[in-house]
Design a protein around this motif. Structure first.
Motif, PDB file in Angstrom:
ATOM      1  N   PRO A   1       0.853  -1.192   0.000  1.00  0.00           N
ATOM      2  CA  PRO A   1       0.000   0.000   0.000  1.00  0.00           C
ATOM      3  C   PRO A   1       0.891   1.246   0.000  1.00  0.00           C
ATOM      4  O   PRO A   1       2.059   1.168   0.414  1.00  0.00           O
ATOM      5  CB  PRO A   1      -0.772  -0.094   1.328  1.00  0.00           C
ATOM      6  CG  PRO A   1      -0.332  -1.361   1.983  1.00  0.00           C
ATOM      7  CD  PRO A   1       0.900  -1.834   1.314  1.00  0.00           C
ATOM      8  N   SER A   2       0.371   2.359  -0.454  1.00  0.00           N
ATOM      9  CA  SER A   2       1.204   3.575  -0.480  1.00  0.00           C
ATOM     10  C   SER A   2       1.684   3.916   0.926  1.00  0.00           C
ATOM     11  O   SER A   2       2.814   4.362   1.111  1.00  0.00           O
ATOM     12  CB  SER A   2       0.420   4.766  -1.024  1.00  0.00           C
ATOM     13  OG  SER A   2      -0.402   4.377  -2.076  1.00  0.00           O
ATOM     14  N   GLY A   3       0.824   3.720   1.887  1.00  0.00           N
ATOM     15  CA  GLY A   3       1.176   4.079   3.249  1.00  0.00           C
ATOM     16  C   GLY A   3       1.104   5.576   3.457  1.00  0.00           C
ATOM     17  O   GLY A   3       1.167   6.346   2.497  1.00  0.00           O
ATOM     18  N   ALA A   4       0.974   5.986   4.702  1.00  0.00           N
ATOM     19  CA  ALA A   4       0.848   7.413   5.006  1.00  0.00           C
ATOM     20  C   ALA A   4       2.220   8.050   5.208  1.00  0.00           C
ATOM     21  O   ALA A   4       2.410   9.241   4.953  1.00  0.00           O
ATOM     22  CB  ALA A   4      -0.006   7.609   6.253  1.00  0.00           C
ATOM     23  N   ASP A   5       3.185   7.257   5.669  1.00  0.00           N
ATOM     24  CA  ASP A   5       4.510   7.792   5.982  1.00  0.00           C
ATOM     25  C   ASP A   5       5.522   6.651   6.006  1.00  0.00           C
ATOM     26  O   ASP A   5       5.192   5.515   5.640  1.00  0.00           O
ATOM     27  CB  ASP A   5       4.472   8.519   7.345  1.00  0.00           C
ATOM     28  CG  ASP A   5       3.898   7.609   8.429  1.00  0.00           C
ATOM     29  OD1 ASP A   5       3.878   6.355   8.234  1.00  0.00           O
ATOM     30  OD2 ASP A   5       3.448   8.126   9.464  1.00  0.00           O
ATOM     31  N   ASP A   6       6.737   6.957   6.416  1.00  0.00           N
ATOM     32  CA  ASP A   6       7.798   5.955   6.441  1.00  0.00           C
ATOM     33  C   ASP A   6       7.382   4.710   7.228  1.00  0.00           C
ATOM     34  O   ASP A   6       7.599   3.573   6.791  1.00  0.00           O
ATOM     35  CB  ASP A   6       9.059   6.590   7.065  1.00  0.00           C
ATOM     36  CG  ASP A   6      10.194   5.581   7.183  1.00  0.00           C
ATOM     37  OD1 ASP A   6      10.403   4.821   6.222  1.00  0.00           O
ATOM     38  OD2 ASP A   6      10.857   5.555   8.239  1.00  0.00           O
ATOM     39  N   ARG A   7       6.767   4.918   8.380  1.00  0.00           N
ATOM     40  CA  ARG A   7       6.394   3.784   9.242  1.00  0.00           C
ATOM     41  C   ARG A   7       5.362   2.871   8.606  1.00  0.00           C
ATOM     42  O   ARG A   7       5.384   1.656   8.794  1.00  0.00           O
ATOM     43  CB  ARG A   7       5.825   4.296  10.587  1.00  0.00           C
ATOM     44  CG  ARG A   7       6.874   4.743  11.586  1.00  0.00           C
ATOM     45  CD  ARG A   7       6.269   4.825  12.998  1.00  0.00           C
ATOM     46  NE  ARG A   7       5.924   3.509  13.527  1.00  0.00           N
ATOM     47  CZ  ARG A   7       6.804   2.655  14.034  1.00  0.00           C
ATOM     48  NH1 ARG A   7       8.072   2.964  14.089  1.00  0.00           N
ATOM     49  NH2 ARG A   7       6.414   1.486  14.489  1.00  0.00           N
ATOM     50  N   SER A   8       4.419   3.466   7.872  1.00  0.00           N
ATOM     51  CA  SER A   8       3.282   2.667   7.391  1.00  0.00           C
ATOM     52  C   SER A   8       3.453   2.180   5.957  1.00  0.00           C
ATOM     53  O   SER A   8       2.566   1.509   5.423  1.00  0.00           O
ATOM     54  CB  SER A   8       1.989   3.474   7.524  1.00  0.00           C
ATOM     55  OG  SER A   8       2.118   4.697   6.822  1.00  0.00           O
ATOM     56  N   SER A   9       4.582   2.492   5.331  1.00  0.00           N
ATOM     57  CA  SER A   9       4.761   2.074   3.940  1.00  0.00           C
ATOM     58  C   SER A   9       5.640   0.834   3.863  1.00  0.00           C
ATOM     59  O   SER A   9       6.865   0.910   3.748  1.00  0.00           O
ATOM     60  CB  SER A   9       5.367   3.217   3.118  1.00  0.00           C
ATOM     61  OG  SER A   9       5.345   2.870   1.742  1.00  0.00           O
ATOM     62  N   PHE A  10       4.991  -0.338   3.950  1.00  0.00           N
ATOM     63  CA  PHE A  10       5.698  -1.613   3.826  1.00  0.00           C
ATOM     64  C   PHE A  10       4.777  -2.613   3.144  1.00  0.00           C
ATOM     65  O   PHE A  10       3.568  -2.396   3.056  1.00  0.00           O
ATOM     66  CB  PHE A  10       6.143  -2.130   5.206  1.00  0.00           C
ATOM     67  CG  PHE A  10       5.014  -2.324   6.170  1.00  0.00           C
ATOM     68  CD1 PHE A  10       4.281  -3.511   6.188  1.00  0.00           C
ATOM     69  CD2 PHE A  10       4.656  -1.305   7.062  1.00  0.00           C
ATOM     70  CE1 PHE A  10       3.226  -3.687   7.078  1.00  0.00           C
ATOM     71  CE2 PHE A  10       3.598  -1.483   7.949  1.00  0.00           C
ATOM     72  CZ  PHE A  10       2.888  -2.670   7.959  1.00  0.00           C
ATOM     73  N   ALA A  11       5.366  -3.695   2.660  1.00  0.00           N
ATOM     74  CA  ALA A  11       4.594  -4.676   1.894  1.00  0.00           C
ATOM     75  C   ALA A  11       4.268  -5.895   2.755  1.00  0.00           C
ATOM     76  O   ALA A  11       4.973  -6.187   3.723  1.00  0.00           O
ATOM     77  CB  ALA A  11       5.396  -5.108   0.670  1.00  0.00           C
ATOM     78  N   TYR A  12       3.177  -6.586   2.393  1.00  0.00           N
ATOM     79  CA  TYR A  12       2.808  -7.804   3.102  1.00  0.00           C
ATOM     80  C   TYR A  12       2.212  -8.796   2.114  1.00  0.00           C
ATOM     81  O   TYR A  12       1.705  -8.423   1.051  1.00  0.00           O
ATOM     82  CB  TYR A  12       1.807  -7.508   4.226  1.00  0.00           C
ATOM     83  CG  TYR A  12       0.638  -6.669   3.779  1.00  0.00           C
ATOM     84  CD1 TYR A  12      -0.462  -7.253   3.144  1.00  0.00           C
ATOM     85  CD2 TYR A  12       0.644  -5.283   3.961  1.00  0.00           C
ATOM     86  CE1 TYR A  12      -1.522  -6.480   2.716  1.00  0.00           C
ATOM     87  CE2 TYR A  12      -0.405  -4.507   3.538  1.00  0.00           C
ATOM     88  CZ  TYR A  12      -1.486  -5.106   2.918  1.00  0.00           C
ATOM     89  OH  TYR A  12      -2.530  -4.331   2.472  1.00  0.00           O
ATOM     90  N   SER A  13       2.280 -10.057   2.492  1.00  0.00           N
ATOM     91  CA  SER A  13       1.768 -11.119   1.623  1.00  0.00           C
ATOM     92  C   SER A  13       0.246 -11.161   1.680  1.00  0.00           C
ATOM     93  O   SER A  13      -0.345 -11.099   2.761  1.00  0.00           O
ATOM     94  CB  SER A  13       2.350 -12.457   2.088  1.00  0.00           C
ATOM     95  OG  SER A  13       1.839 -13.504   1.295  1.00  0.00           O
ATOM     96  N   ILE A  14      -0.413 -11.247   0.506  1.00  0.00           N
ATOM     97  CA  ILE A  14      -1.866 -11.466   0.503  1.00  0.00           C
ATOM     98  C   ILE A  14      -2.190 -12.934   0.243  1.00  0.00           C
ATOM     99  O   ILE A  14      -3.302 -13.385   0.470  1.00  0.00           O
ATOM    100  CB  ILE A  14      -2.612 -10.579  -0.523  1.00  0.00           C
ATOM    101  CG1 ILE A  14      -2.148 -10.888  -1.958  1.00  0.00           C
ATOM    102  CG2 ILE A  14      -2.435  -9.089  -0.187  1.00  0.00           C
ATOM    103  CD1 ILE A  14      -3.074 -10.331  -3.022  1.00  0.00           C
ATOM    104  N   ALA A  15      -1.202 -13.687  -0.250  1.00  0.00           N
ATOM    105  CA  ALA A  15      -1.386 -15.133  -0.470  1.00  0.00           C
ATOM    106  C   ALA A  15      -0.001 -15.749  -0.611  1.00  0.00           C
ATOM    107  O   ALA A  15       0.893 -15.139  -1.210  1.00  0.00           O
ATOM    108  CB  ALA A  15      -2.213 -15.398  -1.726  1.00  0.00           C
ATOM    109  N   PRO A  16       0.194 -16.962  -0.077  1.00  0.00           N
ATOM    110  CA  PRO A  16       1.509 -17.591  -0.175  1.00  0.00           C
ATOM    111  C   PRO A  16       1.791 -18.060  -1.605  1.00  0.00           C
ATOM    112  O   PRO A  16       0.898 -18.099  -2.450  1.00  0.00           O
ATOM    113  CB  PRO A  16       1.399 -18.788   0.774  1.00  0.00           C
ATOM    114  CG  PRO A  16      -0.058 -19.108   0.829  1.00  0.00           C
ATOM    115  CD  PRO A  16      -0.784 -17.801   0.655  1.00  0.00           C
TER     116      PRO A  16
END
Lengths: 334, 334
Positions: free
Chosen positions: A162-177
């Motif tokens: 997701p774009s994220g709001a700032d440095d802390r919230s801008s990270f990627a995660y798996s939606i399916a293995p």
């Protein structure tokens, strides 16, 4: 201080919904959310050794020492790791240099996104070498600082950023293995006639295109379609949105200042061929990154046929096949 | 009623600032203003004969009778001419059919814009045959109803077509005569592998691209730059805006639904070659219409060299050279 060492592996990823342009250039906060699939079989292996006897950071890539811009970029990334160490007080000095030794098992300069797998592996290895205990989300954020799309090579399988709001919230995660869906990326490596503009510079000029704002505004809709196609294993829906999104990015690229035309003649030949194949029932679609290579995303059943057909298209130099891959991980055994 | 007959000639034109998409599909009121250069040497010659003995309109194109969609389009255009005649009471009956005989001196199906020269010549010949006395602006408006870009083939030389507010105000006019600037259009005709979508259908889907609104919004700025480059004979300024504007149109085309990819492999090869040639000092730039051919706009001095170089690029089938051309005109001598 003793020598601190760790080794990690990561895969490059292919974006099904593209990342292009930053809201914050230094922090690599993206203008729009993106979605990708890690590429199994293509692997970057990176060993990091923090060594008080070193007078500067050292980068060795595929057996050769790299200096200049490449080492500086890695040095700046390691500075951020060292800053984290100060914050968490895990290294005894604020400035211990490291030797980074990295190998790709895929051809260098083939235009496959080695910066994504490279900075993902580096984030995992460097943080472990210093003794930092980071969560997957923290590792993804860290990798993002080295190369935006590297944050998507940290989690496994199908990954959303997701774009994220700032440095802390801008990270990627798996939606399916990785084993959720047996999609295959059959990559047609294309002969390059002219040297192209690198991704980092490309992101920097994205906003000079009068079309970027409209691409960014409509990206969340395409992301939602792609996410639901992946979760529902709906190939036709995925093919439609993957091709549209790739064309949206290249529409922005060719209309930026300077104009970034990454396509080569064979790029067009492959794109048009795949549209025909799909019209005739083959489950395949194309997506293209900041380079001439065409990633043909297809069903496992179609992959052999796709590879056979790609090999005879003039200008296709080599064909590489990859399934969905796992997360970046430490390799204590290496 | 006696037989009414007239013959006219017109040139196709190459848009330097592109027309793509309509505010009003039926009236062909364009979404944005455009600017073009008529192409001397390439000529459509059209004879129109209104004949009370005919039972329907007849269309003969390059010696062959055309039926189906082609004749219907011409028939609808002639209906609009007949409507005008009723308004001005110049024909004795409201429904006299016509025989239209049209010849192009350039290869049919080469993807050169024969509908522009065709409807410009038809507008001039048909109105004269009926006895209508129309001004250049009225002829341009009339031609527009047959094919949008045909309105730009009515006036001579370098021609601007403002969007206009309505049917009455949407017509083209010359901003400079043909001898104002000795630009040359060296057209690289490209092999076509797949049949492409016609312009009329293309215009109809322009608004399905999320990028069209931004292209349209920024077109007046590009038009102003191109107009001032033409008036000031500033090749570098013209080259910059002509390439950007063409890429803007193709960015919209490839992202519309369906995606319209008019480029072929050789299209890319020519575009990239010309960018290199210009970087090395040759006064040449490219622009591409709704087809694979590349129009290389260049200075008169560069034209021979450009033609020589284009001929050896793989996939370039033929090279045609045209200077700026004059207006559509009656040919009482033919």
């Amino acid at each position: 201080m003793p020598v601190h060492q760790a080794t990690a592996q990561a895969h490059p990823n292919i974006a099904l919904i593209k990342y292009w342009g930053n809201r914050d250039q230094a922090l690599r906060l993206p203008s729009n959310p993106s979605l990708s699939m890690n590429l199994d079989g293509l692997t970057t292996t990176t060993q990091v050794e923090f060594d008080p006897s070193l007078k500067s950071d050292v980068l060795i890539l595929d057996g050769r020492e790299v200096t200049g811009a490449g080492r500086e970029r890695v040095g700046r990334f390691l500075d951020q790791v060292r800053d984290l160490c100060q914050t968490f007080e895990v290294l005894e000095t604020s400035k211990v240099y490291a030797r980074v030794e990295s190998r790709n098992n895929f051809p260098a300069g083939a235009g496959l996104a080695s910066s994504a797998s490279g900075f993902a592996a580096l984030a995992v290895a460097a943080s472990a070498a210093t003794g930092l205990k980071l969560s997957e989300a923290e590792l993804s954020r860290l990798a993002r600082l080295g190369s935006g799309s590297a944050c998507r090579s940290v989690p496994g399988g199908f990954v959303e950023w997701p774009s994220g709001a700032d440095d802390r919230s801008s990270f990627a995660y798996s939606i399916a293995p990785a084993d959720h869906w047996d999609l295959v990326d059959v990559v047609a490596l294309i002969d390059v006639e002219h040297k192209s503009v690198g991704s980092t510079e490309g992101h920097a000029v994205a906003d000079t295109s009068p079309l970027q704002a409209a691409r960014v505004a409509t990206a969340p809709d395409r992301l939602a379609q792609a996410r639901s196609a992946v979760l529902g294993r709906d190939f036709a829906a995925l093919a439609d949105v993957v091709e549209r999104d790739s064309l949206m990015m290249h529409a922005v690229m060719i209309t930026s200042i300077p104009s970034l035309m990454y396509w080569q003649p064979a790029t067009i030949a492959v794109m048009q061929a795949v549209v025909q194949w799909r019209a005739n029932g083959l489950a395949a679609c194309t997506t293209i990154d900041a380079g001439p290579n065409v990633h043909v995303i297809c069903s496992a059943e179609a992959a052999d046929e796709v590879a056979l057909r790609l090999r005879v298209i003039p200008g296709v130099r080599q064909v590489i096949t990859a399934r969905a891959g796992g997360p970046a991980r430490l390799r204590p055994d290496l």
